[in-house]
Design a protein around this motif. Structure first.
Motif, PDB file in Angstrom:
ATOM      1  N   GLY A  17       0.658  -1.314   0.365  1.00 42.12           N
ATOM      2  CA  GLY A  17       0.035  -0.323  -0.091  1.00 42.12           C
ATOM      3  C   GLY A  17       1.228   1.603   0.190  1.00 42.12           C
ATOM      4  O   GLY A  17       0.452   2.234  -0.204  1.00 42.12           O
ATOM      5  N   THR A  83       0.069  -3.077  -8.303  1.00 43.50           N
ATOM      6  CA  THR A  83      -0.377  -4.246  -8.112  1.00 43.50           C
ATOM      7  C   THR A  83      -0.306  -5.129  -6.912  1.00 43.50           C
ATOM      8  O   THR A  83      -1.281  -4.661  -5.824  1.00 43.50           O
ATOM      9  CB  THR A  83      -0.941  -5.756  -9.497  1.00 43.50           C
ATOM     10  OG1 THR A  83      -1.463  -4.903 -10.466  1.00 43.50           O
ATOM     11  CG2 THR A  83      -2.044  -6.706  -8.763  1.00 43.50           C
ATOM     12  N   SER A  86      -1.051  -2.249  -4.033  1.00 38.62           N
ATOM     13  CA  SER A  86      -2.328  -2.070  -3.696  1.00 38.62           C
ATOM     14  C   SER A  86      -3.151  -3.349  -2.678  1.00 38.62           C
ATOM     15  O   SER A  86      -3.899  -2.655  -2.449  1.00 38.62           O
ATOM     16  CB  SER A  86      -2.625  -2.013  -4.657  1.00 38.62           C
ATOM     17  OG  SER A  86      -2.829  -3.185  -5.674  1.00 38.62           O
ATOM     18  N   ARG A  88      -2.087  -4.406   0.219  1.00 35.88           N
ATOM     19  CA  ARG A  88      -2.070  -3.626   1.623  1.00 35.88           C
ATOM     20  C   ARG A  88      -2.003  -4.697   2.833  1.00 35.88           C
ATOM     21  O   ARG A  88      -2.603  -4.844   3.104  1.00 35.88           O
ATOM     22  CB  ARG A  88      -3.303  -2.856   1.976  1.00 35.88           C
ATOM     23  CG  ARG A  88      -3.830  -1.613   0.757  1.00 35.88           C
ATOM     24  CD  ARG A  88      -5.118  -1.169   1.091  1.00 35.88           C
ATOM     25  NE  ARG A  88      -5.300   0.385   0.011  1.00 35.88           N
ATOM     26  CZ  ARG A  88      -4.631   0.984   0.132  1.00 35.88           C
ATOM     27  NH1 ARG A  88      -3.605   1.661   1.092  1.00 35.88           N
ATOM     28  NH2 ARG A  88      -4.920   2.050  -0.722  1.00 35.88           N
ATOM     29  N   ARG A 101     -11.162  -4.838  -8.152  1.00 34.45           N
ATOM     30  CA  ARG A 101     -10.001  -3.874  -9.149  1.00 34.45           C
ATOM     31  C   ARG A 101     -10.595  -4.008 -10.370  1.00 34.45           C
ATOM     32  O   ARG A 101     -10.353  -3.234 -11.376  1.00 34.45           O
ATOM     33  CB  ARG A 101      -8.533  -5.142  -8.820  1.00 34.45           C
ATOM     34  CG  ARG A 101      -7.739  -5.033  -9.997  1.00 34.45           C
ATOM     35  CD  ARG A 101      -6.934  -3.560  -9.149  1.00 34.45           C
ATOM     36  NE  ARG A 101      -6.386  -3.187  -9.527  1.00 34.45           N
ATOM     37  CZ  ARG A 101      -4.857  -2.289  -9.014  1.00 34.45           C
ATOM     38  NH1 ARG A 101      -5.153  -1.977  -7.480  1.00 34.45           N
ATOM     39  NH2 ARG A 101      -3.959  -2.358  -9.765  1.00 34.45           N
TER      40      ARG A 101
END
Length: 436
Positions: A17, A83, A86, A88, A101
Motif C-alpha cells: 500500500g 498491483t 495495492s 495493503r 479491481r
C-alpha cells in the motif's frame, strides 16, 4: 588499523500500500509517451474532407525512435508493481479484491461507452461523412486491447502472485520461452493467429517483473549493473532484429507485413529488459527529481488518472479531427511543412479535449462491493467478453446490430459490472481515477 566500509544495506520491499515515487514517475511518463506517440505518428490524417488512419512511409526511417517511445513494456511493468503495492498487507489477493479491481478497471470504459455509443447515430443524422464516423469509432475500440490484457492479468492475479513468490523469476524465463515458441509458430510456420497468444505471454512476463520489483527483489538492479543489464537488453533486441524475422520498428508501420506490436512479439521482452535496466540505472536522479515539490504535485495529481487518460486520448483526437474537417481545415501530407505547422494545433486541441473529458467523467467512476464465488466468475467472464468485443468492433455504427458489436458488448460490460457489485465510487470531487 583500517575500518571496513559499511556494507550496502539490503533492499527492503516497500510496505504494501506504500507509494513508490520512482514507479509513479515512470508510470506517468510512460502514459504521456503513449499518448504522444499515438497523436504524432500520426493516428489520424486529414485527407481532403476525410480523416483516415495513417502510419506514413516517411516515418519508416525513424524506427530507432520507437525503441524509446514504445513504452508499453514500462506500462505493464509499473502495472504489475502497482498491483502488489495495492494489496495493503496481504501476500495474495482474494476474490473480493479481484472483483473490486475489475470494477475499477472497467468503470471508466462503461462511461466511455455511455458517451460514445449514442454519438455515431447523432453524427450521421447531422450529415457527417459515414466513413469518417466509422473510422473514428473503430479507432477508439482498437486501442482498448490494453484493457483486455489488463483485465485478464487482474483475473489471474492470485495465481500470478503465488507463482511469482514461489518461482522467484523462473516463471519469467518460462513465459519468455513460451513467447519465443509462439513466434516460431507465427513466423516459421506462418500461423499468424497464434501470435495473439503472446498478448498474454509477453505482457504477463513484464507484469511479473513489475511484481518482483514491488516485492523488493530488484535491489541489486542499480548503478553500473543496471546499466549493463539495460545495454544487454538493447543488444539482444538488436540481434533479434538483425538475425531474426523481427522488424526494426517497435510499432506498426505501413507497408510492412510483420509487426512487433500487433500481435506482440518476443522482441518486446528484450526491449522491456533494456528499458527497465536503464531506468533503474537512473533511479537515484529520477527519485530526487520526483521528490521536488512541483514535480511531486504533478505526479500525485495525474497518476490516479492514467487509465482515464488512456481511455479518452483516442476519442479526444477523433473529436479534434472531426472538428477540423467540419471547419474545412486543409489537410497536408505527413511530414510536410504544412503538416508540422499544424502539429501544435493538433496537440493543444487534443490535449484540451482530453483534460476536459477526464475532469468531466471522473465523478462517474465505480467501485465494487467485493464479491466472490459464482458472481465473481460470471462477472469476470462478461467483462472479459465485453472488453474484447469492443476492441474488435469499436463504436462503428455499421457493426451496431451485430452480436459482437458495441451495443451487445456494452450490455455485457454493464451486466458484468453489476454482477461484480458495482456502485458509484463516491461524492463529486473525490479522486476516483484508476491506477493501473
Amino acid at each position: 588499523m583500517t575500518t571496513a566500509a559499511p556494507a550496502r544495506p539490503a533492499a527492503t520491499p516497500p510496505s504494501a500500500g506504500a507509494r513508490d515515487r520512482f514507479l509513479d514517475l515512470v508510470r506517468l511518463a510512460a502514459m504521456v509517451l503513449v499518448v504522444a506517440q499515438h497523436w504524432l505518428l500520426p493516428m489520424l490524417v486529414l485527407d481532403g474532407a476525410a480523416v483516415v488512419p495513417e502510419r506514413a512511409d516517411v516515418l519508416a526511417h525513424l524506427w530507432p525512435a520507437t525503441w524509446v517511445t514504445q513504452v508499453m513494456p514500462l506500462v505493464f511493468f509499473t502495472s504489475g508493481a502497482a498491483t502488489v503495492l495495492s494489496l495493503r498487507g496481504r501476500a495474495v489477493p482474494d476474490g473480493a479484491w479481484v472483483s473490486r479491481r475489475l470494477v475499477r478497471l472497467v468503470g471508466g470504459l462503461v462511461v466511455l461507452a455511455a458517451v460514445w455509443l449514442p454519438l455515431p447515430p447523432v453524427l450521421l443524422a447531422a450529415g457527417l461523412d459515414p466513413e469518417l464516423v466509422s473510422v473514428g469509432g473503430r479507432m477508439i475500440g482498437g486501442l482498448l486491447w490494453f484493457l483486455v490484457v489488463l483485465v485478464l492479468l487482474t483475473v489471474l492475479t492470485p495465481v500470478l502472485l503465488r507463482v511469482v513468490d514461489r518461482c522467484r523469476g523462473v516463471e519469467i524465463g518460462v513465459l519468455a520461452a513460451a513467447a519465443v515458441g509462439v513466434d516460431v509458430l507465427r513466423f516459421g510456420l506462418g500461423w499468424e493467429e497464434a501470435g495473439y497468444v503472446n498478448a498474454v505471454l509477453v505482457w504477463a512476463a513484464v507484469h511479473a517483473l513489475g511484481m518482483h520489483a514491488a516485492r523488493g527483489r530488484l535491489g541489486r538492479l542499480h548503478g553500473r549493473f543496471a546499466a549493463l543489464v539495460g545495454l544487454a537488453g538493447v543488444a539482444a533486441l538488436g540481434l533479434l532484429v538483425v538475425l531474426g524475422p523481427y522488424p526494426a520498428a517497435m510499432i506498426g508501420l505501413p507497408g510492412t507485413t510483420v509487426s512487433n506490436m500487433n500481435p506482440p512479439s518476443a522482441a518486446l521482452l528484450a526491449l522491456a529488459v533494456g528499458q527497465v535496466g536503464l531506468l533503474h540505472a537512473l533511479r537515484g536522479p529520477l527519485t530526487r527529481l520526483v521528490e521536488r515539490p512541483v514535480v511531486a504535485a504533478a505526479v500525485d495529481r495525474w497518476v490516479p488518472h492514467t487509465m482515464a487518460v488512456y481511455l479518452w486520448h483516442t476519442p479526444a483526437a477523433v473529436v479534434v479531427a472531426t472538428g477540423m474537417v467540419a471547419l474545412g481545415v486543409e489537410g497536408h501530407p505527413v511530414g510536410s511543412a504544412g503538416w508540422w505547422l499544424m502539429v501544435p494545433v493538433w496537440l493543444l486541441g487534443s490535449g484540451a479535449v482530453l483534460a476536459l473529458s477526464v475532469a468531466a467523467t471522473r465523478r462517474f467512476a465505480l467501485r465494487g462491493a467485493g464479491v466472490t464465488g459464482r458472481r465473481l466468475v460470471g462477472g469476470a467472464a462478461l467483462v472479459v467478453l465485453g472488453v474484447l468485443a469492443l476492441t474488435v468492433s469499436g463504436f462503428d455504427p455499421a457493426r451496431l446490430p451485430a452480436l459482437h458489436g458495441p451495443l451487445v458488448a456494452t450490455w455485457a460490460l454493464v451486466a458484468g459490472a453489476l454482477l461484480l457489485g458495482a456502485r458509484p465510487a463516491g461524492a463529486p470531487g473525490r479522486r476516483t481515477g484508476m491506477v493501473a
